[in-house]
Each structure stands twice: as C-alpha cells, then as structure tokens.
Design an enzyme around this catalytic site. Structure first.
Site, PDB file in Angstrom:
ATOM      1  N   GLY A 272       1.129  -1.094  -0.166  1.00  0.00           N
ATOM      2  CA  GLY A 272       0.230  -0.164  -0.255  1.00  0.00           C
ATOM      3  C   GLY A 272       0.878   1.408   0.012  1.00  0.00           C
TER       4      GLY A 272
ATOM      5  N   ASP B 299       0.827 -11.471   6.608  1.00  0.00           N
ATOM      6  CA  ASP B 299       1.749 -10.124   5.673  1.00  0.00           C
ATOM      7  C   ASP B 299       3.164  -9.293   6.732  1.00  0.00           C
ATOM      8  OD1 ASP B 299      -0.749  -8.701   7.652  1.00  0.00           O
ATOM      9  OD2 ASP B 299       0.706  -7.102   6.534  1.00  0.00           O
TER      10      ASP B 299
ATOM     11  N   ASP C  50      -2.185   7.284   1.495  1.00  0.00           N
ATOM     12  CA  ASP C  50      -2.760   8.348   0.844  1.00  0.00           C
ATOM     13  C   ASP C  50      -0.728   7.067   0.260  1.00  0.00           C
ATOM     14  OD1 ASP C  50      -0.126   8.369   2.793  1.00  0.00           O
ATOM     15  OD2 ASP C  50      -0.722  10.105   2.932  1.00  0.00           O
TER      16      ASP C  50
END
EC number: 2.7.7.-
Length: 520
Positions: A102, A269, A134
């Site tokens: 991300g 993860d 973001d």
C-alpha cells in the site's frame, strides 16, 4: 550511476492487466505496475555506505542528482517497470483479505557480486493496494525503519536492509495514535533492499482466491530463485521448501529474543518468506525485562504480539502458510509433521541461545531450570535486559556473593530490590557459579564470547525518538551518530558510553518511546 538490472519478479510472474492506479481487488496476478509519485523538493538525509557497495554503487554516485531522483521516486531507472506486490494476510489473528504494497513500490532487481537485490521505495505514493491511505510515509517512521534495518544487520539478526533516507519535501497528514488528532508531518522516503520482499501473505492471497495455477507459478518461482538447492518443483520439494521457511523463521525469532527486540505486529503479511525481519512499524526494544510487553498500542489490550509470545506466533503464522501451500501438495501429513517439529526445535534453540547469553558452552541437565529461574528473577523488579546481560560477563565464580554488585546498574529502582528479591538473586548467582565451574574455558575467554552475544548498544526507543525530535527541527546529526554507533553494537566504544544507560524517566510514557502505533 550504473546498476546491473536483472529483473525477474515482474518478468516471470503474472501481472495485473489493469494499468490504472486505482484501488481494486486484483485477481490472477502477483503484482500491479505502478509509478512512484513525484515529490516536491527531495533532500537526501543519509545513505548506508555498506548498501552502496552491495549494489555496486559509490559515494560519488550517491552525491549525484540521478541517485537523489531515482531513490525518491522522481525518476524511473531505464528499462525498468516499477510495481507493487499483491498479498493478503491475517492481521491480529483475523483474515484481512487483500492487503498488498500500500505504500511500497518495487523499483527493480539489481545483481552485483553474484547477489540479487530487490530495491523498494517505502512512502513513494499510492498503489492499487493503498485502500483508503495515501501511500506516503513520514519522517519519524522513516528514521525508525532506516536506523533499525541497519542496526539489526550489525547485530547479526536476519533483516531487510536500508540504502537511503530522504525527505520528500511534502507535508503528510497523519493521526499518529489513531485518536482523532491528525497533524501535518514531514514526508519522507526510505529505500529498502532485500533479496526478496515476498511474505507469507503473497501465497495466502492466491490460496484464498483458489487460484492454484498462479500459486504454483509463484511457489515455483520462489524455489527457482531463492531455494534452488531444493531441486525441481514437486510435492516433496514443496514440503522441503516449507520446512526451510519454518527453520529460517524460527532462527529469526530466536535472534529477536536474544537481543530483546519486539516486532509489534507479527501479522502474516509481515513475515518474510526468507526469514528476514521485515516492516519496521511499531517495534520496540525491551527496557525492563518483561515477557508481556508489546510496543504496539493497537495490541495493548490482548498483547497478542508481546515479547514472550513471539515464538508461539511464529508457529501460528507458519500454520497459515501451510494452509496456503496445501493446494499444491493435497496431503496434510507432511505439512503437519513439519509443523509439529516446531515446538521441540523452538525449545531446544531457545535454551541453546540462552546458554550463549550466560556463557555456557556445554550442555547440562539443569540448564533449563537455571534459565527459567533467571527469567523469573528478571521480572521481580524492573530490570534492564541489555545492561543486565552485558554486565553479567563481569561475574566471577570466585566472588559469587557479589553477583548483585555486578548487575545493580540494570535495576531501575534500587529501593525495589528488597531482602526477598536479594535472597532470590543470591541463590541464583550461587547456582550460576556452580554451573560456570563446569565450563572449561577461562573467565576472560568467556567474557569475550558473552560480549559477542549480548550487545552493549541497541536502538532503544528513546534514542530513535531523540533523533526524530532533532530531525523535525532540521538537525540530522544524531541520525548519523546513531547509525555509526549501531554498526558496532558489541564493541565497548568508551567514547559512546552515554548510550549504555537505562531508559530515562522522561521516556517512560512518552509517545514514540513507550507508545507506538502502526503508523510509527
């Protein structure tokens, strides 16, 4: 600036066919192509000389505009196609579905001296996996990742590495403790480097999607490039691959326990398929020895990822990886047998590690009892882990009654060391002296060996916070001072004795020192 590009991941594995940088669920693919975001006014703050050399670069290269632009995302290396990886994961024990890179963008793979390195920017902009975020990073978290990556390497802990730390020149809005108090912070970018950034979650997402074809392609790719000694893919090879991952994961966590490192967010993860420490978020170093301590505020209630649970969580995460690999093997017995070997291996390796911390280089039936009693004593009153074990090497069997004098600097509150506590410690030191007398090496040799196992300097949270506080004022000297201090964590470094101290009182409850979130 010359880099020997040798991309494999984005050439041998299936790509997401959609090229627009939009949030989406990705299927039948291992990654999505994405270009780093241009930064307003990048400024390089620090570069690791060791990683420059590992990549075949020079100090002169690092001083060039090309270097600055590439490693802050403003330029793309020629003949490369940056990408973000797709993966899923269990977060705090619950399946979270698709996660992915991300706020990480992989630039390329570089070969130098027969080593392959994946180069990745963290904080270089949004990707299809950014969800509602973001894709950026702030200076405080970037300093923590940069310093800790290299510090862990020099401690001998398997880890991803860091090449550079830079300001983006942009302002980034962050709610540091998730309490509704968002504020603008300095944006920053870390370039991190590893043989691979593959995680357990890369395999989990494909199994969850029942995409066995892509799962097999990814596992075969992993074996070809990172476990080639296992031979051609087969059910037996897949089992050997899983056992290799189990062994390297266990080895990594044993090292964490040795130096007092708490990862803070051991989601699947965040577990590397290569057994490397990855994703330095709300990590922390034990100050007072406490098996129940976690640095992660998100985990403060249930303490799933506390120091004393890390070995067990490693086992749980490996169980999830086994489930992901099962579609390729279709037989549970082999996977279960490997998983069932973990507790015995973990216990044996933990005791062996603790022996080295105590200067015991032969085996004795009573060592486990000695270790258990030591851990109980360490928690009788707040006792600094790093100082305790480092000073323990000064203990003399000829003066076993002086044990408390040797370790007294490790106690935070001397008045808490009452007569009952003293009696328990004196009993332990007496037993320890008896045990040491069974060893054949000299006291001097034992001290030298213990001091190569028990670091004198670690990146205590307050140290990182001091560097962050200075950096937020535009002063970056402390980043360099700590970077160089932590290159030689086992050396005495008398000129740096000021860092061999307990956590100061001001840091006990300070945000960034004792309270860290996943945005840290």
């Amino acid at each position: 600036m010359q880099l020997h590009i040798k991309d494999t991941f984005n050439k041998e594995l299936p790509a997401d066919p959609i090229v627009e940088n939009t949030r989406r669920q990705v299927k039948n693919a291992c990654y999505s192509f994405v270009t780093p975001k241009h930064t307003k006014k990048p400024e390089l703050l620090h570069v690791s000389p060791e990683m420059l050399m590992e990549l075949g670069l020079t100090k002169k290269d690092a001083e060039s505009n090309t270097f600055l632009n590439v490693f802050t995302g403003n330029s793309v290396l020629p003949n490369t196609k940056p990408y973000a990886m797709c993966y899923g994961g269990h977060q705090f024990g619950n399946w979270a579905g698709q996660l992915g890179d991300g706020r990480a963008i992989n630039l390329a793979e570089v070969e130098h001296n027969n080593k392959l390195w994946a180069i990745q920017l963290k904080g270089a902009g949004e990707t299809p996996y950014s969800r509602t975020a973001d894709g950026l990073a702030v200076l405080r978290s970037s300093i923590r990742e940069y310093l800790c990556s290299e510090a862990m390497h020099h401690l001998g802990v398997p880890t991803t590495r860091a090449l550079s730390l830079a300001l983006s020149g942009d302002q980034v809005l962050r709610d540091m403790l998730y309490n509704g108090n968002a504020a603008l912070e300095k944006g920053a970018i870390v370039c991190r480097v590893a043989p691979s950034f593959l995680r357990f979650g890369n395999y989990q997402i494909l199994a969850a999607q029942e995409d066995t074809t892509t799962l097999k392609t990814l596992v075969d790719y992993t074996i070809k490039h990172h476990f080639s000694h296992l031979g051609a893919p087969s059910k037996n090879t897949y089992l050997q691959f899983f056992e290799s991952v189990l062994n390297s994961t266990l080895k990594m966590i044993i090292h964490w326990q040795r130096v007092g490192f708490v990862h803070g967010v051991m989601n699947t993860d965040n577990l590397s398929i290569l057994g490397l420490t990855i994703d330095y978020g709300p990590y922390g170093w034990l100050e007072g020895y406490d098996n129940d301590w976690t640095p992660n505020t998100t985990d403060s209630q249930f303490k799933r990822y506390r120091f004393g649970a890390q070995l067990d969580i490693g086992h749980w995460n490996l169980f999830q990886l086994a489930n992901a690999l099962y579609p390729l093997i279709e037989e549970a017995d082999g996977l279960e047998s490997i998983l069932n070997s973990y507790p015995k291996k973990a216990k044996a390796q933990y005791i062996a590690m603790m022996r080295t911390k105590l200067g015991l280089y032969t085996e004795d039936d009573k060592d486990e009892e000695l270790i258990i009693n030591l851990e109980k004593n360490l928690q009788l009153t707040e006792t600094d882990m790093t100082i305790f074990f480092r000073n323990l090497s000064h203990f003399s069997t000829k003066h076993s009654q002086d044990g408390l004098k040797v370790i007294k600097d490790a106690f935070y509150i001397l008045s808490d060391v009452n007569d009952t506590v003293k009696t328990k410690w004196n009993t332990w030191f007496n037993n320890y002296a008896i045990r040491l007398n069974k060893e054949t090496i000299s006291a001097k040799e034992r001290q030298l060996k213990m001091n190569q196992t028990n670091p004198k300097y670690v990146l205590r949270n307050y140290m990182a916070q001091l560097a962050i506080d200075d950096a937020n004022k535009g002063d970056y000297k402390l980043i360099d001072e700590l970077f160089n201090l932590l290159k030689k964590p086992y050396d005495e470094q008398p000129e740096n004795q000021k860092w061999f101290v307990k956590r100061p009182d001001w840091a006990r409850n300070k945000v960034g020192c004792s309270m860290l979130s996943c945005s840290s």
